[in-house]
Motif scaffolding. Sequence first.
Motif, mmCIF file in Angstrom:
data_model
loop_
_atom_site.group_PDB
_atom_site.id
_atom_site.type_symbol
_atom_site.label_atom_id
_atom_site.label_comp_id
_atom_site.label_asym_id
_atom_site.label_seq_id
_atom_site.Cartn_x
_atom_site.Cartn_y
_atom_site.Cartn_z
ATOM 1 N N LEU A 1 0.853 -1.189 0.000
ATOM 2 C CA LEU A 1 0.000 0.000 0.000
ATOM 3 C C LEU A 1 0.887 1.237 0.000
ATOM 4 N N ILE A 2 0.736 2.063 -1.011
ATOM 5 C CA ILE A 2 1.652 3.180 -1.208
ATOM 6 C C ILE A 2 0.999 4.522 -0.877
ATOM 7 N N GLU B 1 -10.065 4.033 -2.374
ATOM 8 C CA GLU B 1 -9.805 3.681 -0.971
ATOM 9 C C GLU B 1 -10.687 2.524 -0.515
ATOM 10 N N ALA B 2 -11.940 2.502 -0.947
ATOM 11 C CA ALA B 2 -12.830 1.384 -0.590
ATOM 12 C C ALA B 2 -12.320 0.081 -1.186
ATOM 13 N N ASN B 3 -11.843 0.121 -2.429
ATOM 14 C CA ASN B 3 -11.278 -1.079 -3.037
ATOM 15 C C ASN B 3 -10.010 -1.517 -2.327
ATOM 16 N N THR B 4 -9.181 -0.551 -1.963
ATOM 17 C CA THR B 4 -7.960 -0.876 -1.223
ATOM 18 C C THR B 4 -8.299 -1.489 0.127
ATOM 19 N N ALA B 5 -9.318 -0.974 0.783
ATOM 20 C CA ALA B 5 -9.740 -1.536 2.074
ATOM 21 C C ALA B 5 -10.214 -2.982 1.904
ATOM 22 N N ARG B 6 -10.886 -3.282 0.793
ATOM 23 C CA ARG B 6 -11.309 -4.669 0.518
ATOM 24 C C ARG B 6 -10.086 -5.575 0.361
ATOM 25 N N LEU B 7 -9.096 -5.091 -0.370
ATOM 26 C CA LEU B 7 -7.860 -5.872 -0.539
ATOM 27 C C LEU B 7 -7.176 -6.097 0.804
ATOM 28 N N LEU B 8 -7.045 -5.043 1.577
ATOM 29 C CA LEU B 8 -6.387 -5.138 2.877
ATOM 30 C C LEU B 8 -7.109 -6.130 3.782
ATOM 31 N N SER B 9 -8.413 -6.094 3.788
ATOM 32 C CA SER B 9 -9.195 -7.019 4.605
ATOM 33 C C SER B 9 -8.940 -8.466 4.186
ATOM 34 N N ALA B 10 -8.913 -8.719 2.889
ATOM 35 C CA ALA B 10 -8.666 -10.081 2.389
ATOM 36 C C ALA B 10 -7.262 -10.547 2.748
ATOM 37 N N TRP B 11 -6.286 -9.667 2.591
ATOM 38 C CA TRP B 11 -4.904 -10.049 2.920
ATOM 39 C C TRP B 11 -4.782 -10.374 4.405
ATOM 40 N N ARG B 12 -5.361 -9.533 5.230
ATOM 41 C CA ARG B 12 -5.282 -9.768 6.671
ATOM 42 C C ARG B 12 -6.009 -11.049 7.064
ATOM 43 N N ALA B 13 -7.172 -11.295 6.476
ATOM 44 C CA ALA B 13 -7.944 -12.501 6.808
ATOM 45 C C ALA B 13 -7.183 -13.768 6.444
ATOM 46 N N ASP B 14 -6.395 -13.714 5.362
ATOM 47 C CA ASP B 14 -5.619 -14.880 4.930
ATOM 48 C C ASP B 14 -4.225 -14.929 5.548
ATOM 49 N N GLY B 15 -3.860 -13.946 6.335
ATOM 50 C CA GLY B 15 -2.537 -13.928 6.955
ATOM 51 C C GLY B 15 -1.409 -13.709 5.960
ATOM 52 N N ARG B 16 -1.733 -13.054 4.856
ATOM 53 C CA ARG B 16 -0.704 -12.766 3.844
ATOM 54 C C ARG B 16 0.043 -11.487 4.224
ATOM 55 N N PRO B 17 1.246 -11.322 3.690
ATOM 56 C CA PRO B 17 2.049 -10.148 4.065
ATOM 57 C C PRO B 17 1.501 -8.839 3.500
ATOM 58 N N VAL B 18 1.497 -7.831 4.361
ATOM 59 C CA VAL B 18 1.073 -6.482 4.007
ATOM 60 C C VAL B 18 2.220 -5.534 4.332
ATOM 61 N N ILE B 19 2.526 -4.669 3.378
ATOM 62 C CA ILE B 19 3.588 -3.682 3.559
ATOM 63 C C ILE B 19 3.000 -2.299 3.299
ATOM 64 N N HIS B 20 3.211 -1.393 4.237
ATOM 65 C CA HIS B 20 2.725 -0.025 4.128
ATOM 66 C C HIS B 20 3.903 0.880 3.779
ATOM 67 N N VAL B 21 3.779 1.624 2.696
ATOM 68 C CA VAL B 21 4.819 2.561 2.297
ATOM 69 C C VAL B 21 4.363 3.966 2.678
ATOM 70 N N ARG B 22 5.263 4.668 3.349
ATOM 71 C CA ARG B 22 4.952 6.026 3.833
ATOM 72 C C ARG B 22 5.993 7.001 3.272
ATOM 73 N N VAL C 1 1.647 -7.039 -5.104
ATOM 74 C CA VAL C 1 0.405 -6.425 -5.579
ATOM 75 C C VAL C 1 0.371 -5.004 -5.024
ATOM 76 N N PHE C 2 0.281 -4.020 -5.931
ATOM 77 C CA PHE C 2 0.348 -2.620 -5.540
ATOM 78 C C PHE C 2 -1.007 -1.935 -5.604
ATOM 79 N N ALA C 3 -1.273 -1.119 -4.578
ATOM 80 C CA ALA C 3 -2.423 -0.234 -4.523
ATOM 81 C C ALA C 3 -1.955 1.056 -3.869
ATOM 82 N N GLY C 4 -2.621 2.154 -4.169
ATOM 83 C CA GLY C 4 -2.249 3.405 -3.512
ATOM 84 C C GLY C 4 -2.236 4.586 -4.440
ATOM 85 N N VAL C 5 -1.387 5.536 -4.104
ATOM 86 C CA VAL C 5 -1.404 6.841 -4.747
ATOM 87 C C VAL C 5 0.021 7.394 -4.820
ATOM 88 N N ALA C 6 0.336 8.137 -5.740
ATOM 89 C CA ALA C 6 -0.384 8.464 -6.944
ATOM 90 C C ALA C 6 0.070 7.517 -8.054
#
Length: 187
Positions: free
Chosen positions: A11-12, A32-53, A111-116
């Motif tokens: 998530l960028i 953002e709603a689509n990204t939240a759906r992706l994040l929820s699925a990743w978390r539910a499956d215990g897959r890795p999530v990386i937040h870029v700031r 898998v990338f999601a975010g802005v810009a």
Amino acid sequence: MSYIDSEALILIDLQRTMADPTRPPRNNPHAEANTARLLSAWRADGRPVIHVRHLSLEPISGFYPGRPGAEFQDAFNPNAHEHVVDKHVTDAFAGSGLERYLHLRSINKLVFAGVATNYSVEATARSAACLGFSVSVVSDACFTFARADLDGVMRAADEIHLASLSNLNEEYAAIRTTDQVLESFGR
């Protein structure tokens, strides 16, 4: 922990300054709603999530450390076990240790999601592909803003978004929708 053959969700720049209503017009109001759906699925499956700031080195920037705009949007606050990558340029791989982090965990699909779309998403996706990662960009979970071209003609955010995704398509990344990505989860 090893995530061999697991796709990491990256998530960028989903920070508060990107939601500032004084920014130019943007596209993908449901990103953002689509990204939240992706994040929820990743978390539910215990897959890795990386937040870029993005942390700007310019004190006047909304991304400057300590300013409210540099904070993650509430819907995208990292969980304690999720990795956070801080960057000072558009490419999340540049000087951040992200490549090492992924290799140490045998993560080779991203898998990338975010802005810009035309800045940090495109720059990071290009680098990931050049580094040998399998890359997907979720077209409806990214967005950008209108801006002037080199001739001073204002270009709509949809136009810039499409051009950026077209630059990546097949050469650097598979361009997928949120629904296409979630199909692989059986959702």
